[in-house]
Structures are given as structure tokens and as C-alpha cells.
Motif scaffolding. Structure first.
Motif, PDB file in Angstrom:
ATOM      1  N   LEU A  77       0.950  -1.078   0.022  1.00 41.00           N
ATOM      2  CA  LEU A  77      -0.023  -0.065  -0.079  1.00 41.00           C
ATOM      3  C   LEU A  77       0.973   1.110  -0.063  1.00 41.00           C
ATOM      4  CD1 LEU A  77      -2.153  -2.117   0.967  1.00 41.00           C
ATOM      5  CD2 LEU A  77      -3.286  -0.623   2.089  1.00 41.00           C
ATOM      6  N   MET A  78       0.346   2.429  -0.398  1.00 46.11           N
ATOM      7  CA  MET A  78       1.175   3.593  -0.453  1.00 46.11           C
ATOM      8  C   MET A  78       2.486   3.406  -1.163  1.00 46.11           C
ATOM      9  SD  MET A  78       0.306   4.796   3.208  1.00 46.11           S
ATOM     10  CE  MET A  78       0.548   3.418   4.234  1.00 46.11           C
ATOM     11  N   GLY A  79       2.308   2.654  -2.212  1.00 42.72           N
ATOM     12  CA  GLY A  79       3.677   2.244  -3.064  1.00 42.72           C
ATOM     13  C   GLY A  79       4.050   3.018  -4.263  1.00 42.72           C
ATOM     14  N   VAL A  80       3.007   3.878  -4.758  1.00 47.16           N
ATOM     15  CA  VAL A  80       3.315   4.160  -6.119  1.00 47.16           C
ATOM     16  C   VAL A  80       4.562   5.053  -6.254  1.00 47.16           C
ATOM     17  CG1 VAL A  80       2.357   5.683  -7.961  1.00 47.16           C
ATOM     18  CG2 VAL A  80       0.885   4.244  -6.790  1.00 47.16           C
ATOM     19  N   ALA A  81       4.907   5.950  -5.171  1.00 50.41           N
ATOM     20  CA  ALA A  81       5.888   6.929  -5.678  1.00 50.41           C
ATOM     21  C   ALA A  81       7.352   6.014  -5.404  1.00 50.41           C
ATOM     22  CB  ALA A  81       5.776   8.064  -4.448  1.00 50.41           C
ATOM     23  N   THR A  82       7.280   5.013  -4.503  1.00 49.64           N
ATOM     24  CA  THR A  82       8.374   4.440  -4.186  1.00 49.64           C
ATOM     25  C   THR A  82       8.592   3.131  -5.098  1.00 49.64           C
ATOM     26  OG1 THR A  82       7.463   3.543  -2.472  1.00 49.64           O
ATOM     27  CG2 THR A  82       8.845   5.454  -1.910  1.00 49.64           C
ATOM     28  N   LEU A  83       7.874   2.910  -6.137  1.00 48.53           N
ATOM     29  CA  LEU A  83       7.625   1.621  -6.833  1.00 48.53           C
ATOM     30  C   LEU A  83       8.877   1.102  -7.505  1.00 48.53           C
ATOM     31  CD1 LEU A  83       5.993  -0.749  -7.839  1.00 48.53           C
ATOM     32  CD2 LEU A  83       5.322   0.716  -9.500  1.00 48.53           C
ATOM     33  N   ALA A  84       9.765   1.978  -8.003  1.00 51.05           N
ATOM     34  CA  ALA A  84      11.024   1.478  -8.619  1.00 51.05           C
ATOM     35  C   ALA A  84      11.872   1.091  -7.780  1.00 51.05           C
ATOM     36  CB  ALA A  84      11.642   2.708  -9.362  1.00 51.05           C
ATOM     37  N   GLY A  85      12.098   1.763  -6.417  1.00 51.00           N
ATOM     38  CA  GLY A  85      12.848   1.292  -5.366  1.00 51.00           C
ATOM     39  C   GLY A  85      12.678  -0.149  -4.758  1.00 51.00           C
ATOM     40  N   THR A  86      11.275  -0.037  -4.557  1.00 54.28           N
ATOM     41  CA  THR A  86      10.827  -1.179  -4.038  1.00 54.28           C
ATOM     42  C   THR A  86      11.238  -2.578  -4.683  1.00 54.28           C
ATOM     43  OG1 THR A  86       9.148   0.089  -2.967  1.00 54.28           O
ATOM     44  CG2 THR A  86       8.641  -2.561  -2.899  1.00 54.28           C
ATOM     45  N   CYS A  87      10.865  -2.420  -6.167  1.00 52.62           N
ATOM     46  CA  CYS A  87      10.869  -3.645  -7.064  1.00 52.62           C
ATOM     47  C   CYS A  87      12.453  -3.928  -7.005  1.00 52.62           C
ATOM     48  CB  CYS A  87      10.728  -3.355  -8.549  1.00 52.62           C
ATOM     49  SG  CYS A  87       8.925  -2.873  -8.629  1.00 52.62           S
ATOM     50  N   GLY A  88      13.336  -2.881  -7.158  1.00 53.14           N
ATOM     51  CA  GLY A  88      14.829  -3.334  -6.725  1.00 53.14           C
ATOM     52  C   GLY A  88      15.009  -4.038  -5.845  1.00 53.14           C
ATOM     53  N   GLN A  89      14.488  -3.527  -4.450  1.00 57.64           N
ATOM     54  CA  GLN A  89      15.065  -4.163  -3.204  1.00 57.64           C
ATOM     55  C   GLN A  89      14.462  -5.614  -3.247  1.00 57.64           C
ATOM     56  OE1 GLN A  89      16.001  -2.343  -0.385  1.00 57.64           O
ATOM     57  NE2 GLN A  89      14.773  -0.539  -0.301  1.00 57.64           N
ATOM     58  N   LEU A  90      13.241  -5.820  -3.920  1.00 58.12           N
ATOM     59  CA  LEU A  90      12.884  -7.271  -4.016  1.00 58.12           C
ATOM     60  C   LEU A  90      13.519  -8.233  -4.955  1.00 58.12           C
ATOM     61  CD1 LEU A  90       8.724  -6.537  -4.119  1.00 58.12           C
ATOM     62  CD2 LEU A  90      10.112  -7.285  -2.074  1.00 58.12           C
ATOM     63  N   ILE A  91      14.214  -7.529  -5.755  1.00 61.00           N
ATOM     64  CA  ILE A  91      15.015  -8.460  -6.681  1.00 61.00           C
ATOM     65  C   ILE A  91      16.482  -8.792  -5.653  1.00 61.00           C
ATOM     66  CG2 ILE A  91      16.399  -8.585  -8.764  1.00 61.00           C
ATOM     67  CD1 ILE A  91      14.072  -6.818 -10.002  1.00 61.00           C
ATOM     68  N   ASP A  92      16.832  -7.631  -5.255  1.00 59.72           N
ATOM     69  CA  ASP A  92      18.160  -7.648  -4.616  1.00 59.72           C
ATOM     70  C   ASP A  92      17.721  -8.667  -3.291  1.00 59.72           C
ATOM     71  OD1 ASP A  92      19.336  -5.921  -5.928  1.00 59.72           O
ATOM     72  OD2 ASP A  92      19.019  -4.388  -4.390  1.00 59.72           O
ATOM     73  N   GLY A  93      16.517  -8.813  -2.974  1.00 61.84           N
ATOM     74  CA  GLY A  93      16.104  -9.824  -1.804  1.00 61.84           C
ATOM     75  C   GLY A  93      15.816 -11.207  -2.235  1.00 61.84           C
ATOM     76  N   GLY A  94      16.293 -11.347  -3.554  1.00 60.63           N
ATOM     77  CA  GLY A  94      16.084 -12.620  -4.089  1.00 60.63           C
ATOM     78  C   GLY A  94      14.846 -13.250  -4.887  1.00 60.63           C
ATOM     79  N   ARG A  95      13.838 -12.254  -5.282  1.00 61.09           N
ATOM     80  CA  ARG A  95      12.708 -12.517  -5.963  1.00 61.09           C
ATOM     81  C   ARG A  95      13.317 -12.159  -7.449  1.00 61.09           C
ATOM     82  NH1 ARG A  95       7.398 -12.957  -4.391  1.00 61.09           N
ATOM     83  NH2 ARG A  95       7.604 -13.363  -1.928  1.00 61.09           N
ATOM     84  N   PRO A  96      12.905 -13.231  -8.692  1.00 59.25           N
ATOM     85  CA  PRO A  96      13.021 -13.258  -9.984  1.00 59.25           C
ATOM     86  C   PRO A  96      12.747 -11.905 -10.438  1.00 59.25           C
ATOM     87  CG  PRO A  96      11.696 -14.953  -9.445  1.00 59.25           C
ATOM     88  CD  PRO A  96      11.943 -14.436  -7.843  1.00 59.25           C
TER      89      PRO A  96
END
Ligand code: SAH
Length: 248
Positions: free
Chosen positions: A174-193
Motif C-alpha cells: 500500500l502507498m507504494g506508487v511513488a517508491t515503486l522503482a526502489g521497492t522492485c529493486g529491493q525485492l530483486i536484491d532480496g532474491g525475487r526473480p
């Protein structure tokens, strides 16, 4: 002589469509002396208040316009102290990223009686309305609910994104639009394909609902191209494809 305080009912309004408030919430809304409502609450619901009820907008927009949280809390307490029943109507469920607990803490500290009417949270309603099952026997056994909003300081994100990524299953942001790019990067760094499917559901259950699909690698760019705006729920995980003919 001070009047007996009125009760403060903290009521979940549901995600947007006025048909998605609960029956109990609607009854309280229709009988309250004062209705204090948030920006994401449908105007149709506000019309359901008693014709002589006081209607108070407590709309806080991203960027900080509108009343402060302290002013909203003070108003609620003041009305209840004057003996009025207050329906505090909040989007979705009042205790899911809604600051409902902060409001109730002040009400309780003032010795005012209160109760909570749960609401249909956008965290669950947005994926459902988009045909995405949050959990599924074959696709996801966990669902993690997280805020994309970084809190007061960018360096002190309250979220451990590596742990969120590592939990597996579905991630709902939630409340994730403004930070979407950073969040996706963090999830990939965390091991998500990086090929993991993502859906961004804007204004779920409103007439202008819109859904944008992509993957962790490309959703931020696609969302920018399509000018995706708040309010939106971001869903990450294989379930995004469960009913769309995809494979895991
Ligand atoms: N208490 C609310 C959440 C408040 S935080 C609830 O339970 O739904 C505000 C965030 O909720 C928005 O940034 C967005 O992520 C989400 N949201 C609320 N309504 C929404 C809707 N109709 N469609 C998509 N997202 C919504």
C-alpha cells in the motif's frame, strides 16, 4: 454540568464502492450526530448521513495539505465531549495503515467510549476486484502486507525488504506508487526473480479502476508511462497470473 460523552465509532468505509461498507457500518453512519470522513471515502456514503448530521472532512492529501492528525484527533474528542455520537469513517479497514489506532488512543485517553467496525481493506479488495487471489493452494501460502511509504526519513525505512522478499508468496504494497522503482529493486536484491509478475491496481472498486501488469523488472517504467497515480495497491507474486492462464 458537562454532558455525558458520546461514543466514537471508528468505521471502515471499504475500498471505494459505497456498496462495500458493512451493514453495521452503514447503520452507524446513518444515525451518527457527526460524521468525520477521510478523502478516500465515497461522497455517496457521506450523503447517507442524517440530513442534520454534521459532516466534517478530515481529508489528508499526500503532500500534507488539509488538517493535521493532531487537529483531527482534537476535533473528534471535542464533538464526543459535547455529547455527540461520532462516526469516524475511514477508507478500507480503519486499522490497516489508517492511523485509526492513534485516533482511538486519544479518544480512550480522554475517557470517551469507543468501538471499531471493521472494514473491507483495499489490501484484500483490490486484488480480489482485479481477479487476483491473494492466496491459492497451488500458488501462494503466505501474503505479506507492507507499506511502500518510507516514513519520515528515507534512510530509516521501517521495512526490511530483504525479509519481505524472503518470506515468499504474495506481497501486497500500500502507498507504494511513488517508491515503486526502489521497492522492485529491493525485492530483486532480496532474491525475487526479476520476471516475477506484478499488478498495480488503481482506484480499486471505483468506476475508473485501472490495472497495470508487468514484472519486477519493468513495472516501474510501465507505471510511469501510464501515469499510474495514488491510490493504488501493488501486488507481487505468481498469483497475479493464477487466473490469467500463466504458469508458475
Ligand atoms: N485503511 C486503508 C488504507 C489506508 S492507506 C485500507 O484498509 O484500505 C492508503 C493506501 O490504501 C493507498 O495509498 C493505497 O495503497 C490504498 N488504497 C486505498 N483505497 C484504494 C483503492 N480504492 N484502490 C487502490 N488502492 C487503495
Amino acid at each position: 454540568m458537562t454532558a455525558q460523552p458520546g461514543t466514537v465509532h471508528l468505521v471502515g468505509a471499504g475500498p471505494g464502492d459505497p456498496g462495500l461498507i458493512t451493514v453495521r457500518g452503514q447503520r452507524i453512519l446513518e444515525s451518527a450526530d457527526v460524521v468525520v470522513y477521510d478523502r478516500l471515502v465515497s461522497p455517496e456514503l457521506i450523503e447517507a448521513a442524517r440530513p442534520d448530521a454534521m459532516r466534517v472532512s478530515a481529508g489528508k492529501a499526500p503532500g500534507g495539505r488539509g488538517p493535521t492528525q493532531a487537529q483531527i484527533n482534537a476535533q473528534i474528542v471535542e464533538h464526543a465531549r459535547a455529547g455527540r455520537s461520532v462516526c469516524r469513517l475511514k477508507g478500507g479497514d480503519p486499522f490497516v495503515f489508517g492511523r485509526g489506532a492513534e485516533e482511538i488512543a486519544e479518544v480512550a485517553a480522554a475517557g470517551i467510549p469507543w468501538d471499531v467496525v471493521p472494514g473491507v481493506t483495499s489490501a484484500v479488495a483490490a486484488p480480489a476486484a482485479a481477479g487476483i487471489p491473494l492466496t491459492h493452494r497451488d500458488w501462494a501460502s503466505t501474503a505479506t502486507l507492507v507499506t511502500g511509504h518510507e516514513g519520515e526519513s528515507k534512510d530509516a525505512s521501517p521495512v526490511d525488504w530483504a525479509a519481505v522478499a524472503g518470506a515468499g508468496g504474495t506481497i501486497v504494497i500500500l502507498m507504494g506508487v511513488a517508491t515503486l522503482a526502489g521497492t522492485c529493486g529491493q525485492l530483486i536484491d532480496g532474491g525475487r526473480p526479476s520476471s516475477e509478475p506484478v499488478a498495480v491496481i488503481e482506484r480499486a472498486t471505483w468506476p475508473d479502476e485501472r490495472i497495470t501488469f508487468g514484472t519486477l523488472a519493468d513495472i516501474a517504467e510501465t507505471a510511469e508511462q501510464r501515469a499510474v497515480r495514488h491510490p493504488a495497491v501493488v501486488v507481487v507474486g505468481p498469483v497475479v497470473r493464477a487466473l490469467r492462464g500463466g504458469s508458475k
